[in-house]
Motif scaffolding. Sequence first.
Motif, PDB file in Angstrom:
ATOM      1  N   VAL A   1       0.812  -1.223   0.000  1.00  0.00           N
ATOM      2  CA  VAL A   1       0.000   0.000   0.000  1.00  0.00           C
ATOM      3  C   VAL A   1       0.845   1.273   0.000  1.00  0.00           C
ATOM      4  CG1 VAL A   1      -2.114  -0.951   0.966  1.00  0.00           C
ATOM      5  CG2 VAL A   1      -0.275  -0.290   2.508  1.00  0.00           C
ATOM      6  N   GLU A   2       2.095   1.161   0.424  1.00  0.00           N
ATOM      7  CA  GLU A   2       2.969   2.340   0.441  1.00  0.00           C
ATOM      8  C   GLU A   2       3.163   2.936  -0.949  1.00  0.00           C
ATOM      9  OE1 GLU A   2       6.225   2.092   4.025  1.00  0.00           O
ATOM     10  OE2 GLU A   2       6.513   0.801   2.273  1.00  0.00           O
ATOM     11  N   THR A   3       3.133   2.090  -1.977  1.00  0.00           N
ATOM     12  CA  THR A   3       3.439   2.556  -3.337  1.00  0.00           C
ATOM     13  C   THR A   3       2.190   2.953  -4.128  1.00  0.00           C
ATOM     14  OG1 THR A   3       3.426   0.243  -4.043  1.00  0.00           O
ATOM     15  CG2 THR A   3       5.567   1.218  -3.497  1.00  0.00           C
ATOM     16  N   ILE A   4       1.018   2.949  -3.500  1.00  0.00           N
ATOM     17  CA  ILE A   4      -0.201   3.403  -4.179  1.00  0.00           C
ATOM     18  C   ILE A   4      -0.106   4.905  -4.435  1.00  0.00           C
ATOM     19  CG2 ILE A   4      -2.688   3.759  -3.884  1.00  0.00           C
ATOM     20  CD1 ILE A   4      -2.769   1.119  -2.356  1.00  0.00           C
ATOM     21  N   SER A   5      -0.428   5.308  -5.661  1.00  0.00           N
ATOM     22  CA  SER A   5      -0.330   6.731  -6.024  1.00  0.00           C
ATOM     23  C   SER A   5      -1.408   7.538  -5.300  1.00  0.00           C
ATOM     24  CB  SER A   5      -0.491   6.884  -7.536  1.00  0.00           C
ATOM     25  OG  SER A   5      -0.376   8.236  -7.914  1.00  0.00           O
ATOM     26  N   PHE A   6      -1.002   8.707  -4.784  1.00  0.00           N
ATOM     27  CA  PHE A   6      -1.881   9.549  -3.970  1.00  0.00           C
ATOM     28  C   PHE A   6      -1.831  10.982  -4.477  1.00  0.00           C
ATOM     29  CE2 PHE A   6      -2.277  12.222  -0.022  1.00  0.00           C
ATOM     30  CZ  PHE A   6      -3.620  11.972   0.223  1.00  0.00           C
ATOM     31  N   PRO A   7      -2.989  11.582  -4.833  1.00  0.00           N
ATOM     32  CA  PRO A   7      -2.997  12.968  -5.314  1.00  0.00           C
ATOM     33  C   PRO A   7      -2.957  13.944  -4.143  1.00  0.00           C
ATOM     34  CG  PRO A   7      -5.218  12.071  -5.408  1.00  0.00           C
ATOM     35  CD  PRO A   7      -4.347  10.986  -4.867  1.00  0.00           C
ATOM     36  N   LEU A   8      -1.819  14.519  -3.888  1.00  0.00           N
ATOM     37  CA  LEU A   8      -1.654  15.425  -2.754  1.00  0.00           C
ATOM     38  C   LEU A   8      -2.016  16.850  -3.184  1.00  0.00           C
ATOM     39  CD1 LEU A   8      -0.711  15.752   0.204  1.00  0.00           C
ATOM     40  CD2 LEU A   8       1.585  16.225  -0.697  1.00  0.00           C
ATOM     41  N   ALA A   9      -3.100  17.343  -2.610  1.00  0.00           N
ATOM     42  CA  ALA A   9      -3.548  18.715  -2.881  1.00  0.00           C
ATOM     43  C   ALA A   9      -2.946  19.656  -1.841  1.00  0.00           C
ATOM     44  CB  ALA A   9      -5.075  18.781  -2.818  1.00  0.00           C
ATOM     45  N   PRO A  10      -2.904  20.970  -2.131  1.00  0.00           N
ATOM     46  CA  PRO A  10      -2.499  21.922  -1.086  1.00  0.00           C
ATOM     47  C   PRO A  10      -3.348  21.710   0.170  1.00  0.00           C
ATOM     48  CG  PRO A  10      -2.650  23.028  -3.207  1.00  0.00           C
ATOM     49  CD  PRO A  10      -3.192  21.639  -3.412  1.00  0.00           C
ATOM     50  N   ARG A  11      -2.751  21.905   1.323  1.00  0.00           N
ATOM     51  CA  ARG A  11      -3.439  21.573   2.581  1.00  0.00           C
ATOM     52  C   ARG A  11      -4.746  22.352   2.727  1.00  0.00           C
ATOM     53  NH1 ARG A  11      -6.117  20.305   5.854  1.00  0.00           N
ATOM     54  NH2 ARG A  11      -5.778  19.438   7.943  1.00  0.00           N
ATOM     55  N   ALA A  12      -4.752  23.621   2.386  1.00  0.00           N
ATOM     56  CA  ALA A  12      -5.977  24.421   2.516  1.00  0.00           C
ATOM     57  C   ALA A  12      -7.058  23.912   1.555  1.00  0.00           C
ATOM     58  CB  ALA A  12      -5.672  25.891   2.249  1.00  0.00           C
ATOM     59  N   GLU A  13      -6.645  23.478   0.385  1.00  0.00           N
ATOM     60  CA  GLU A  13      -7.615  22.971  -0.588  1.00  0.00           C
ATOM     61  C   GLU A  13      -8.198  21.631  -0.135  1.00  0.00           C
ATOM     62  OE1 GLU A  13      -8.065  21.993  -5.373  1.00  0.00           O
ATOM     63  OE2 GLU A  13      -6.275  23.043  -4.630  1.00  0.00           O
ATOM     64  N   GLN A  14      -7.388  20.835   0.542  1.00  0.00           N
ATOM     65  CA  GLN A  14      -7.907  19.569   1.081  1.00  0.00           C
ATOM     66  C   GLN A  14      -9.127  19.825   1.967  1.00  0.00           C
ATOM     67  OE1 GLN A  14      -4.961  17.011   3.003  1.00  0.00           O
ATOM     68  NE2 GLN A  14      -3.359  17.829   1.659  1.00  0.00           N
ATOM     69  N   THR A  15      -9.015  20.833   2.817  1.00  0.00           N
ATOM     70  CA  THR A  15     -10.124  21.166   3.724  1.00  0.00           C
ATOM     71  C   THR A  15     -11.361  21.579   2.938  1.00  0.00           C
ATOM     72  OG1 THR A  15      -8.565  21.854   5.446  1.00  0.00           O
ATOM     73  CG2 THR A  15     -10.840  22.648   5.632  1.00  0.00           C
ATOM     74  N   ARG A  16     -11.150  22.398   1.902  1.00  0.00           N
ATOM     75  CA  ARG A  16     -12.292  22.831   1.092  1.00  0.00           C
ATOM     76  C   ARG A  16     -12.920  21.649   0.347  1.00  0.00           C
ATOM     77  NH1 ARG A  16      -8.564  26.863  -0.350  1.00  0.00           N
ATOM     78  NH2 ARG A  16      -8.426  26.084  -2.504  1.00  0.00           N
ATOM     79  N   ILE A  17     -12.075  20.753  -0.131  1.00  0.00           N
ATOM     80  CA  ILE A  17     -12.572  19.565  -0.845  1.00  0.00           C
ATOM     81  C   ILE A  17     -13.423  18.715   0.086  1.00  0.00           C
ATOM     82  CG2 ILE A  17     -11.870  17.331  -1.826  1.00  0.00           C
ATOM     83  CD1 ILE A  17      -9.482  18.841  -3.081  1.00  0.00           C
ATOM     84  N   VAL A  18     -12.920  18.483   1.295  1.00  0.00           N
ATOM     85  CA  VAL A  18     -13.647  17.659   2.260  1.00  0.00           C
ATOM     86  C   VAL A  18     -14.999  18.291   2.597  1.00  0.00           C
ATOM     87  CG1 VAL A  18     -13.662  16.836   4.659  1.00  0.00           C
ATOM     88  CG2 VAL A  18     -11.622  16.521   3.235  1.00  0.00           C
ATOM     89  N   GLU A  19     -15.018  19.588   2.815  1.00  0.00           N
ATOM     90  CA  GLU A  19     -16.284  20.271   3.153  1.00  0.00           C
ATOM     91  C   GLU A  19     -17.301  20.132   2.028  1.00  0.00           C
ATOM     92  OE1 GLU A  19     -15.062  24.237   4.005  1.00  0.00           O
ATOM     93  OE2 GLU A  19     -14.389  23.776   6.059  1.00  0.00           O
ATOM     94  N   LYS A  20     -16.860  20.351   0.788  1.00  0.00           N
ATOM     95  CA  LYS A  20     -17.762  20.243  -0.361  1.00  0.00           C
ATOM     96  C   LYS A  20     -18.188  18.788  -0.579  1.00  0.00           C
ATOM     97  CE  LYS A  20     -19.823  21.736  -4.127  1.00  0.00           C
ATOM     98  NZ  LYS A  20     -20.999  22.630  -4.064  1.00  0.00           N
TER      99      LYS A  20
END
Length: 528
Positions: free
Chosen positions: A148-167
Amino acid sequence: MDLPKGWVAVDLGDVCEFQAGYGFPIDLQGKSGQAIPFYKVKDISAAWLSDSRFFLETENTLSEHEAASIRAKPVPVNSVVFAKIGEALRLNRRAITKVASLIDNNTMAMFAPANAVDVSYLYWFSLITRFDVEARASVVPSIRKSDVETISFPLAPRAEQTRIVEKLEALLSELDAGVAELKVAQKKLKAYRQSLLKAAVEGTLTVDWRAAQHAARKAPTDKATGNTSVDAAEASSETGQQLLARILTERRTRWEAKQLAKFQAQNKTPPKGWQSKYPEPTAPDTADLPQLPEGWVWATLSQVGWLDRGKSKHRPRNAPHLYGGPYPFVQTGDIRHADTFLGDIEATYSEAGLAQSRLWPAGTMCITIAANIGKTAILSVKACFPDSVVGFLPAVEDVSIRYVEYFMRSAQQKLESEAPATAQKNINLEILEKLVIPVPPTLEQNKIASELENLLAAARNNDLAIEYSLKQATAQRQNILRAAFAGQLVPQDPNDEPASTLLERLRSERAAQAPSKKPRGRKAKEAS
């Protein structure tokens, strides 16, 4: 995958730590109220089935001393926990820890610094990522940390992560509310179908019809034609009691004729008192039964028809030479999935298969007596079936097989409750023979079957519409999640700190904590 500007594609191991669980000794299990919760796979499922992202209360807790005794290190708060082995891995369920917690050795946790990855962002990403795809090829699927360590992960800016989660959570909340309404409607339809069956076999479904028939029979005769307003077929006044008496007489007459034919074939004179050996079908015990509508009568299933178990004598039953011929072979699963009639049957018997079985005529009602108790379907073709299925044929044509089949649906839960609690539930032929059935006049049986067919068809159409809507909701849910992790759910803000800067800071912090450890994983690819 093309990512928005400011995002980077990384390995999960670049931003997350992973920790496998520990063996949980039996003598430490079942203790509640202590300092550290100890979660198992079933706790993940409990949270999932309760529509909770977070673990619920658990019956398993350990003291700090007990945790130390098994050298168990808790995973931190806001860890995403998942199964790592077996069928539970394929279920793809997750739960988040609300406090530092222990997890058992069938699970694994992943967690990241809160200033780098929003735990809800990580949780929702994990749900659109099937970890079982990375499972090792073996009889029992399993994954390791390295998988699982090598699974690709789309890392968004930290502030945008919060907005994404809320939406994301706002959209999913609306979707979940709609799904909940659909499931309530499903339950209501199930209850409605049961109420229709109950009304049918108690006589309330046709109460107005009976009143109309009674009035029609009393209508004055037309002096010119000598006819009344009621059709001749509708004018039959044979009651359920009279029908039952006729059935029982015809049954006995048939049996006696068959016995006399046997004696004649053997050139024997019938012995004295041979008629007394007639096997009378079991009569109903009506002491505690409710009153029926006028013209109805209580009977047993064995009084109104013939019951016998299917046959499949050969062992092993799956011997290849028994199959692949022209004779349909019905199994319990076919009956469970049938909708009243059963004609599309996948398995077939050969001549050898037929020789050790029995071919039942079209119109036979099949009743399951093992595993799926009391499920029914009517054969629309000649077919064989095994002894886990009982066949029922009406004793006379004036017993509607459709009415009897609808009655059996109303009695299915009762039959299932009477099945002994064994490894595999089953009932015997005697239980079915004694099953009490209300018998209306033939005309009313046919009317009940016709009314139920129309009403249940309408309910079935509603069911199909609900199932289609639920499938659409599932697809929409996946689309929303995919959009979230493709950067399409909320607009990007150029003032956000880029994910590449966040990643470098995270790597620096890791290097400071473990200076001798080389950075892992491939070089992150920043979106331009």
